[in-house]
Each structure stands twice: as C-alpha cells, then as structure tokens.
Design a protein around this motif. Sequence first.
Motif, PDB file in Angstrom:
ATOM      1  N   GLY A  20     -56.390  61.871   0.219  1.00  0.00           N
ATOM      2  CA  GLY A  20     -56.781  62.242   1.573  1.00  0.00           C
ATOM      3  C   GLY A  20     -55.626  62.387   2.533  1.00  0.00           C
ATOM      4  N   CYS A  21     -54.430  61.993   2.115  1.00  0.00           N
ATOM      5  CA  CYS A  21     -53.281  62.038   3.020  1.00  0.00           C
ATOM      6  C   CYS A  21     -52.514  63.327   2.850  1.00  0.00           C
ATOM      7  CB  CYS A  21     -52.339  60.867   2.750  1.00  0.00           C
ATOM      8  SG  CYS A  21     -53.044  59.276   3.155  1.00  0.00           S
ATOM      9  N   ASP A  22     -52.289  64.011   3.931  1.00  0.00           N
ATOM     10  CA  ASP A  22     -51.409  65.163   3.932  1.00  0.00           C
ATOM     11  C   ASP A  22     -50.066  64.694   4.450  1.00  0.00           C
ATOM     12  OD1 ASP A  22     -53.381  66.923   3.103  1.00  0.00           O
ATOM     13  OD2 ASP A  22     -54.042  67.342   5.152  1.00  0.00           O
ATOM     14  N   ASP A  23     -49.043  65.444   4.132  1.00  0.00           N
ATOM     15  CA  ASP A  23     -47.748  65.114   4.705  1.00  0.00           C
ATOM     16  C   ASP A  23     -47.836  65.282   6.209  1.00  0.00           C
ATOM     17  OD1 ASP A  23     -46.577  64.612   2.252  1.00  0.00           O
ATOM     18  OD2 ASP A  23     -45.907  66.678   1.988  1.00  0.00           O
ATOM     19  N   PRO A  24     -47.271  64.347   6.975  1.00  0.00           N
ATOM     20  CA  PRO A  24     -47.293  64.505   8.432  1.00  0.00           C
ATOM     21  C   PRO A  24     -46.475  65.725   8.846  1.00  0.00           C
ATOM     22  CG  PRO A  24     -46.023  62.564   7.793  1.00  0.00           C
ATOM     23  CD  PRO A  24     -46.612  63.132   6.544  1.00  0.00           C
ATOM     24  N   LEU A  25     -46.827  66.285   9.975  1.00  0.00           N
ATOM     25  CA  LEU A  25     -46.085  67.433  10.489  1.00  0.00           C
ATOM     26  C   LEU A  25     -44.671  67.024  10.843  1.00  0.00           C
ATOM     27  CD1 LEU A  25     -48.698  69.099  12.867  1.00  0.00           C
ATOM     28  CD2 LEU A  25     -47.916  69.921  10.648  1.00  0.00           C
ATOM     29  N   ALA A  26     -43.762  67.929  10.639  1.00  0.00           N
ATOM     30  CA  ALA A  26     -42.364  67.740  11.014  1.00  0.00           C
ATOM     31  C   ALA A  26     -41.993  68.841  12.004  1.00  0.00           C
ATOM     32  CB  ALA A  26     -41.470  67.820   9.777  1.00  0.00           C
ATOM     33  N   PRO A  27     -40.907  68.654  12.754  1.00  0.00           N
ATOM     34  CA  PRO A  27     -40.519  69.688  13.727  1.00  0.00           C
ATOM     35  C   PRO A  27     -40.367  71.086  13.131  1.00  0.00           C
ATOM     36  CG  PRO A  27     -39.343  67.679  14.182  1.00  0.00           C
ATOM     37  CD  PRO A  27     -40.079  67.455  12.872  1.00  0.00           C
ATOM     38  N   ASP A  28     -39.877  71.194  11.898  1.00  0.00           N
ATOM     39  CA  ASP A  28     -39.737  72.542  11.333  1.00  0.00           C
ATOM     40  C   ASP A  28     -41.088  73.164  10.987  1.00  0.00           C
ATOM     41  OD1 ASP A  28     -39.967  70.676   9.256  1.00  0.00           O
ATOM     42  OD2 ASP A  28     -38.761  71.867   7.868  1.00  0.00           O
ATOM     43  N   GLU A  97     -50.892  64.963  13.727  1.00  0.00           N
ATOM     44  CA  GLU A  97     -50.977  66.218  14.471  1.00  0.00           C
ATOM     45  C   GLU A  97     -50.691  66.072  15.949  1.00  0.00           C
ATOM     46  OE1 GLU A  97     -55.041  67.222  13.694  1.00  0.00           O
ATOM     47  OE2 GLU A  97     -54.531  68.343  11.905  1.00  0.00           O
ATOM     48  N   GLY A  98     -50.430  64.874  16.428  1.00  0.00           N
ATOM     49  CA  GLY A  98     -50.253  64.647  17.856  1.00  0.00           C
ATOM     50  C   GLY A  98     -48.969  65.247  18.387  1.00  0.00           C
ATOM     51  N   PHE A  99     -48.998  65.621  19.659  1.00  0.00           N
ATOM     52  CA  PHE A  99     -47.853  66.259  20.305  1.00  0.00           C
ATOM     53  C   PHE A  99     -47.687  65.663  21.690  1.00  0.00           C
ATOM     54  CE2 PHE A  99     -46.397  69.561  23.299  1.00  0.00           C
ATOM     55  CZ  PHE A  99     -45.199  69.938  22.709  1.00  0.00           C
ATOM     56  N   PRO A 115     -45.722  61.137  29.731  1.00  0.00           N
ATOM     57  CA  PRO A 115     -45.497  62.456  29.148  1.00  0.00           C
ATOM     58  C   PRO A 115     -46.116  63.557  30.007  1.00  0.00           C
ATOM     59  CG  PRO A 115     -47.288  61.383  28.006  1.00  0.00           C
ATOM     60  CD  PRO A 115     -46.758  60.387  29.010  1.00  0.00           C
ATOM     61  N   HIS A 116     -45.491  64.714  29.979  1.00  0.00           N
ATOM     62  CA  HIS A 116     -45.952  65.843  30.791  1.00  0.00           C
ATOM     63  C   HIS A 116     -46.893  66.767  30.017  1.00  0.00           C
ATOM     64  CE1 HIS A 116     -42.021  64.664  32.683  1.00  0.00           C
ATOM     65  NE2 HIS A 116     -42.892  64.487  33.645  1.00  0.00           N
ATOM     66  N   LEU A 117     -46.728  66.824  28.705  1.00  0.00           N
ATOM     67  CA  LEU A 117     -47.616  67.609  27.856  1.00  0.00           C
ATOM     68  C   LEU A 117     -48.125  66.692  26.761  1.00  0.00           C
ATOM     69  CD1 LEU A 117     -45.232  69.631  28.893  1.00  0.00           C
ATOM     70  CD2 LEU A 117     -46.240  71.183  27.286  1.00  0.00           C
ATOM     71  N   VAL A 118     -49.440  66.706  26.542  1.00  0.00           N
ATOM     72  CA  VAL A 118     -50.051  65.878  25.506  1.00  0.00           C
ATOM     73  C   VAL A 118     -51.101  66.726  24.811  1.00  0.00           C
ATOM     74  CG1 VAL A 118     -51.417  63.811  25.020  1.00  0.00           C
ATOM     75  CG2 VAL A 118     -49.702  63.764  26.844  1.00  0.00           C
ATOM     76  N   GLY A 119     -51.093  66.700  23.497  1.00  0.00           N
ATOM     77  CA  GLY A 119     -52.102  67.475  22.783  1.00  0.00           C
ATOM     78  C   GLY A 119     -52.042  67.271  21.292  1.00  0.00           C
ATOM     79  N   ARG A 120     -52.581  68.258  20.571  1.00  0.00           N
ATOM     80  CA  ARG A 120     -52.647  68.199  19.116  1.00  0.00           C
ATOM     81  C   ARG A 120     -52.388  69.585  18.539  1.00  0.00           C
ATOM     82  NH1 ARG A 120     -53.865  63.572  18.012  1.00  0.00           N
ATOM     83  NH2 ARG A 120     -54.278  63.606  15.812  1.00  0.00           N
ATOM     84  N   PHE A 121     -51.835  69.588  17.343  1.00  0.00           N
ATOM     85  CA  PHE A 121     -51.726  70.817  16.566  1.00  0.00           C
ATOM     86  C   PHE A 121     -52.976  70.910  15.705  1.00  0.00           C
ATOM     87  CE2 PHE A 121     -47.313  69.668  17.396  1.00  0.00           C
ATOM     88  CZ  PHE A 121     -46.823  70.870  17.872  1.00  0.00           C
TER      89      PHE A 121
END
Length: 152
Positions: A20-28, A97-99, A115-121
Amino acid sequence: MPSLLRLAAPLAASLVLVAGCDDPLAPDDVAGTYVLETVDGNALPAALAAGPQERVVVSVVIELSDDETGDVSHVEVIDGLVYSSVVPIAYAISGDEGFVAEFPCPPNALCTAPPHLVGRFRGGRLELSRYLIDGHEWSFGRPQIEAAAVGR
C-alpha cells in the motif's frame, strides 16, 4: 506449536503495508509549471471579494524547481487597478502529497506569518487550500503534462 494462522497474520499485515505504500514525492517529481485554472471552482478571472474593495484574480503561475525553490507570478485587479508580481518561494513536500511554501520576508519587515501556500499534489495537479489567505480553493493544472497526455 503456534497455529499457522497466528504466524501468517503478521506477515499478511506487513505485506499489505508494503504493497500500500508508494514512494513519497520528491522535488524532482513535482518540478514544473502549475497554472491556476479555478478559484473555488470558478474559472478565471475569479472574483474574491465584492464591496468596498473588489479583487479579481486574473492569473497565477507557480514554477517549482527540483531544489525546493520556485517563483509565483501573480496578476490581479483591485478596484480597477492591475497589480502583478513575481515572488520567489521556498517549498517543502510533507508526507506523501502535502505541499507547503513560504515567501521570503526581509529583515524587520511586517510580513504574514508562513506558511503562505498550503495544499496537496493530486493526480499531477496542485490543489491549494491556502494562498496567502484561507477560505478559498485554488486549483492548478500542469499544461505540459496535460498536453503530453492528450498527444498519446
């Protein structure tokens, strides 16, 4: 002798966790251009306030680099006057997925607390629940990704 079921249960649970685990998102993974498409589900230009100070968002483009920096280009109309800016940001990916991102604040300046921007991918998109102020949903698409998907 322990039952086979008792031995198999922890193994099955660990397999479910691993599967059930996906690799976490990275900046690239998220680097690229994000273009504002809707505010609160409304296409641009989008009115944010009416009354004494009318504020209409015309465009917002977020450029994210793979070094956790980027730029936000913003155009809006306030009381009939056009304002535009390009501001650098520093961002981080939290969880899967948090940003979160913040604008720099010069020393001794009065700035809104980060933080000034908060969201999700989500599905190649960036969905912000906070863009300087709370109370609006900001939905950004990735034109270069969406154009590539159409061309398949």
